[in-house]
Design an enzyme around this catalytic site. Structure first.
Site, PDB file in Angstrom:
ATOM      1  N   PRO A  18       0.849  -1.198   0.000  1.00 22.80           N
ATOM      2  CA  PRO A  18       0.000   0.000   0.000  1.00 22.80           C
ATOM      3  C   PRO A  18       0.882   1.245   0.000  1.00 22.80           C
ATOM      4  O   PRO A  18       1.739   1.405   0.864  1.00 22.80           O
ATOM      5  CB  PRO A  18      -0.784  -0.130   1.314  1.00 22.80           C
ATOM      6  CG  PRO A  18       0.085  -0.978   2.193  1.00 22.80           C
ATOM      7  CD  PRO A  18       0.853  -1.892   1.299  1.00 22.80           C
ATOM      8  N   GLN A  72      -6.546  -1.061   3.787  1.00 25.24           N
ATOM      9  CA  GLN A  72      -5.658  -0.737   4.904  1.00 25.24           C
ATOM     10  C   GLN A  72      -6.105   0.551   5.600  1.00 25.24           C
ATOM     11  O   GLN A  72      -6.406   1.544   4.936  1.00 25.24           O
ATOM     12  CB  GLN A  72      -4.209  -0.571   4.433  1.00 25.24           C
ATOM     13  CG  GLN A  72      -3.246  -0.424   5.614  1.00 25.24           C
ATOM     14  CD  GLN A  72      -1.824  -0.115   5.197  1.00 25.24           C
ATOM     15  OE1 GLN A  72      -1.526   1.003   4.800  1.00 25.24           O
ATOM     16  NE2 GLN A  72      -0.945  -1.103   5.292  1.00 25.24           N
ATOM     17  N   CYS A 102       3.801   3.254   8.659  1.00 27.24           N
ATOM     18  CA  CYS A 102       4.054   4.506   7.947  1.00 27.24           C
ATOM     19  C   CYS A 102       5.017   5.387   8.745  1.00 27.24           C
ATOM     20  O   CYS A 102       4.759   5.710   9.910  1.00 27.24           O
ATOM     21  CB  CYS A 102       2.756   5.265   7.696  1.00 27.24           C
ATOM     22  SG  CYS A 102       3.019   6.853   6.861  1.00 27.24           S
ATOM     23  N   LYS A 141       0.780  -4.494   8.706  1.00 34.32           N
ATOM     24  CA  LYS A 141       2.050  -4.102   8.098  1.00 34.32           C
ATOM     25  C   LYS A 141       2.780  -3.216   9.094  1.00 34.32           C
ATOM     26  O   LYS A 141       2.206  -2.259   9.625  1.00 34.32           O
ATOM     27  CB  LYS A 141       1.849  -3.352   6.785  1.00 34.32           C
ATOM     28  CG  LYS A 141       3.175  -3.029   6.086  1.00 34.32           C
ATOM     29  CD  LYS A 141       2.946  -2.492   4.681  1.00 34.32           C
ATOM     30  CE  LYS A 141       4.282  -2.420   3.926  1.00 34.32           C
ATOM     31  NZ  LYS A 141       5.113  -1.280   4.351  1.00 34.32           N
ATOM     32  N   ASN A 204       9.430  -7.063   3.188  1.00 31.07           N
ATOM     33  CA  ASN A 204       9.330  -5.846   2.388  1.00 31.07           C
ATOM     34  C   ASN A 204      10.590  -5.015   2.586  1.00 31.07           C
ATOM     35  O   ASN A 204      11.095  -4.903   3.691  1.00 31.07           O
ATOM     36  CB  ASN A 204       8.081  -5.060   2.814  1.00 31.07           C
ATOM     37  CG  ASN A 204       7.922  -3.725   2.113  1.00 31.07           C
ATOM     38  OD1 ASN A 204       7.645  -2.713   2.739  1.00 31.07           O
ATOM     39  ND2 ASN A 204       8.077  -3.695   0.807  1.00 31.07           N
ATOM     40  N   GLY A 205      11.100  -4.451   1.488  1.00 33.38           N
ATOM     41  CA  GLY A 205      12.252  -3.567   1.572  1.00 33.38           C
ATOM     42  C   GLY A 205      13.387  -3.988   0.673  1.00 33.38           C
ATOM     43  O   GLY A 205      13.960  -5.070   0.841  1.00 33.38           O
ATOM     44  N   ASP A 206      13.698  -3.166  -0.327  1.00 37.43           N
ATOM     45  CA  ASP A 206      14.870  -3.326  -1.198  1.00 37.43           C
ATOM     46  C   ASP A 206      14.749  -4.408  -2.260  1.00 37.43           C
ATOM     47  O   ASP A 206      15.719  -4.670  -2.966  1.00 37.43           O
ATOM     48  CB  ASP A 206      16.140  -3.577  -0.380  1.00 37.43           C
ATOM     49  CG  ASP A 206      16.629  -2.357   0.375  1.00 37.43           C
ATOM     50  OD1 ASP A 206      16.072  -1.265   0.145  1.00 37.43           O
ATOM     51  OD2 ASP A 206      17.544  -2.486   1.207  1.00 37.43           O
ATOM     52  N   GLY A 228       7.044  -2.522  -3.189  1.00 38.16           N
ATOM     53  CA  GLY A 228       6.493  -1.178  -3.218  1.00 38.16           C
ATOM     54  C   GLY A 228       7.124  -0.335  -4.305  1.00 38.16           C
ATOM     55  O   GLY A 228       6.713  -0.361  -5.462  1.00 38.16           O
ATOM     56  N   ARG A 229       8.167   0.390  -3.943  1.00 39.73           N
ATOM     57  CA  ARG A 229       8.736   1.385  -4.857  1.00 39.73           C
ATOM     58  C   ARG A 229       9.191   0.795  -6.186  1.00 39.73           C
ATOM     59  O   ARG A 229       9.105   1.454  -7.223  1.00 39.73           O
ATOM     60  CB  ARG A 229       9.906   2.102  -4.160  1.00 39.73           C
ATOM     61  CG  ARG A 229       9.474   3.058  -3.058  1.00 39.73           C
ATOM     62  CD  ARG A 229      10.665   3.604  -2.296  1.00 39.73           C
ATOM     63  NE  ARG A 229      11.348   2.558  -1.528  1.00 39.73           N
ATOM     64  CZ  ARG A 229      12.546   2.690  -0.996  1.00 39.73           C
ATOM     65  NH1 ARG A 229      13.219   3.814  -1.157  1.00 39.73           N
ATOM     66  NH2 ARG A 229      13.086   1.713  -0.293  1.00 39.73           N
TER      67      ARG A 229
END
Length: 330
Positions: A18, A72, A102, A141, A204-206, A228-229
């Site tokens: 999200p 969410q 967040c 999350k 999540n991440g990288d 995500g990104r």
């Protein structure tokens, strides 16, 4: 088979994270088409929902083709979150997800999002009330902790599992890190190796390539990966990862015709969903990413992000296709 409640997600699901101002229905549509197994709405303010704020209510829009889909919510007041959970559940998502991750100041420093990592007892109490308020699976999350000195992710996962969540996604950074520095996936491996933890754990991440997805899957043992990104302007990453898992081979980068096709589909949905003016405005953040790496593209980009006419943007995309007909993406 990884399952959240009765929802089967495959052997190793890929989740769309999200993302505020990004993961709206038009963006989710192109990610679903390109292999996302589970997606979530942008995070929705609990206070906005219970006050019937237009922006918050519109974020409840979900469509059958997106399923399974999670809504969410975020907030810092337990009663407001409980009420908002019931409102969100009435929109008939498959999953209700709670944002405890967040990191942005206006959210976290009011005790919502990652801010609640400074008060684990409140996090657990709030989660318990939300689980009791709805009859669909509740997931979370979150992040590793507020900072390096407050990483209590093992305790967080155990206690949230004990009050009824059915899966957790962990961004492997602290709030202090924001989106900088290395993601610490070794903490996720520790969670997965904890015999007390029975629920799916998504990392999540990288993760920005099929090779890294495979490396992290094998090295850290998570049940799936949330992206995500890396998906912004590149929804193809989900199918590319799946193909690499299945064959060990990398798919060629999408060519210009494919990028233009997806951009048009994204734009069309955006205009139909929010109207021409707002739909065009909200697409502007995506053009650079769809055409990243193309030489001498600045004049086209400038025209794309300043145009206020849908037909003109479609003509521009055709012009770009002709101007770069021989360009090959690497």
């Amino acid at each position: 088979m990884i399952k959240i409640g009765d929802i089967a997600l495959g052997e190793f699901p890929l989740l769309l994270a999200p993302m505020e101002d990004v993961s709206d229905p038009p963006f989710r549509a192109v990610c679903k088409e390109n292999g996302a197994d589970l997606m979530f709405t942008e995070f929705i303010s609990s206070e906005g929902l219970i006050r019937d704020a237009t922006k918050s209510v519109q974020k409840l829009d979900i469509f059958d083709y997106e399923k399974p889909i999670g809504i969410q919510i975020f907030g810092n007041e337990i009663e407001s979150m409980r009420e908002a959970a019931a409102i969100a559940a009435a929109a008939k998502p498959d999953i209700l997800d709670i944002n405890y991750g967040c990191p942005v100041h206006k959210v976290a420093c009011k005790g919502a999002g990652a801010g609640i990592l400074l008060d684990i007892d409140k996090m657990v109490s709030m989660t318990a009330e939300i689980v009791k308020a709805v009859d669909i699976p509740v997931t979370v999350k979150t992040r590793l902790g507020w900072d390096e000195h407050t990483i209590r992710i093992q305790e967080v996962v155990e206690r949230l599992q004990d009050v009824g969540i059915q899966a957790i996604s962990i961004h492997a950074r602290t709030r202090k890190q924001m989106y900088k520095g290395q993601a610490r996936w070794e903490y996720l491996a520790e969670v997965k190796n904890n015999p007390r933890v029975k629920i799916p754990v998504f990392g999540n991440g990288d993760v920005d390539s099929p090779e890294r997805a495979k490396e992290y899957r094998e090295k850290y043992g998570v049940d799936g990966i949330m992206i995500g990104r890396a998906s912004i302007g590149y929804p193809w990453i989900f199918n590319e990862i799946k193909h690499y898992f299945a064959t060990g081979e990398l798919l060629p980068a999408p060519d210009l015709n494919e990028r233009i096709r997806v951009t048009k589909n994204h734009l069309d949905f955006s205009v139909r969903w929010k109207g021409e003016k707002l739909g065009l405005l909200e697409m502007r953040r995506h053009y650079t990413n769809y055409f990243r790496g193309m030489p001498n593209f600045k004049p086209f980009r400038t025209e794309l992000v300043t145009s206020e006419d849908y037909g003109h943007v479609l003509e521009l995309l055709e012009t770009i296709g002709n101007a770069y007909a021989d360009y090959e993406f690497q």
